[in-house]
Design a protein around this motif. Sequence first.
Motif, mmCIF file in Angstrom:
data_model
loop_
_atom_site.group_PDB
_atom_site.id
_atom_site.type_symbol
_atom_site.label_atom_id
_atom_site.label_comp_id
_atom_site.label_asym_id
_atom_site.label_seq_id
_atom_site.Cartn_x
_atom_site.Cartn_y
_atom_site.Cartn_z
ATOM 1 N N PRO A 69 -6.172 72.034 72.469
ATOM 2 C CA PRO A 69 -6.734 73.385 72.532
ATOM 3 C C PRO A 69 -6.856 73.852 73.978
ATOM 4 N N ARG A 73 -12.003 75.980 75.578
ATOM 5 C CA ARG A 73 -12.601 75.636 74.290
ATOM 6 C C ARG A 73 -12.898 74.143 74.174
ATOM 7 N N TRP A 159 -10.176 71.008 64.632
ATOM 8 C CA TRP A 159 -9.105 70.953 65.642
ATOM 9 C C TRP A 159 -8.183 72.161 65.507
ATOM 10 N N GLN A 163 -7.620 75.161 68.222
ATOM 11 C CA GLN A 163 -6.285 75.273 68.819
ATOM 12 C C GLN A 163 -5.660 76.629 68.539
#
Length: 376
Positions: A69, A73, A159, A163
């Motif tokens: 990512p 973040r 995740w 991302q």
Amino acid sequence: MTSADAAPASRPIVRDVLRMLGGTASGITQLPATVVAVVTTPRAPASRVLDALAARLTGVDGIPRRTPPPARRTRGLLALSALLQLVVLCILLLIAAGLVVGVQMLAAATTGGPVDLFSARPGRVTWATVGLFVVPGLVLLFLALSGLGGIAWLERRTWDAFQRPGAGELSQEVVRLHTTLDEVVDAVDAERRRIERDIHDGVQQRVVALSILLARVERSGAVDGAPLLRTARDETQHILDDLRDVAWRTYPEMLQRDGLAAALEALRDRVAMPVHLDVDPTPITDRAAETAAYFVASEAVTNAIKHAQATSITIGVRTDAGLLTVAIEDDGVGGADASGTGLSGIASRVAARDGRLSVHSPAGGPTVIEAVIPCA
């Protein structure tokens, strides 16, 4: 379907479930490093924790996660990951406590001994007592394993969510792509105009001069025409040289046929100024990246000859980790304008390949132009 056919089909499912539960449970080993990365957020440790998290999630579902990512973040993702790992730790502790209680009750029912955990005296725990705890224990175990499965799902979705670019980022990327496309089109149009100007001001004028010379030869007769014929031959050679220059600026055939190293060697041989080459011998299979790198070098050399008052130029080419880097340095007076037509054109060409171009040209020199271009 027979029972023999059903058995092999059930094995991958059981294996996938065990892999998912084991991968999720192993996340507690990353909890200390994740907490440290959340609190301190230094770049290197956070990057290593992200790599470990990506590897563990890939082990859970078999899907590669090569792109982390965005850096801004990272803290949020690691904080949620630490929270989920803490929940996993609590679930595992509950499972372990349940197993301890179960083992003690089975031992007490078998031997008639006490259960210290419940302060039960010898003989109080019987098989009937064990039977009363079996169904609730199995239900709690099922809920605990389901919780691990839910956390495995949450980790993967987390995740993906961190991302995935947001609406604002997508809008910015669309604007950037539109701007890059406009700049590329403008650069192509500018290059076409330059080629047309070179042909009109150079080749065309020489052809006109050649036609005049040939007309004079025709009028002068055989005796007096020899000097004019020599001049006409020289003018013809100049025309051929100009045509080769225009062709090379448009697209050198050697680049397509022999690759970047050979094209840069030919560029060096065509320049009167000393040009030193330092080219990585690693073969490059991405022709588009090679083309962009060549035109960066060609434009930088042209600028150095025309404007920098340089006495030597160095061209370095390196390939590493899927990136093609070309750096051009001259010992001129500096002051190169990155917003000029030539440099902005090659910057747009590099940006179209998702690369980046940097120009460092302080007053007094030296000038260093570097392009980093992704290549397959």
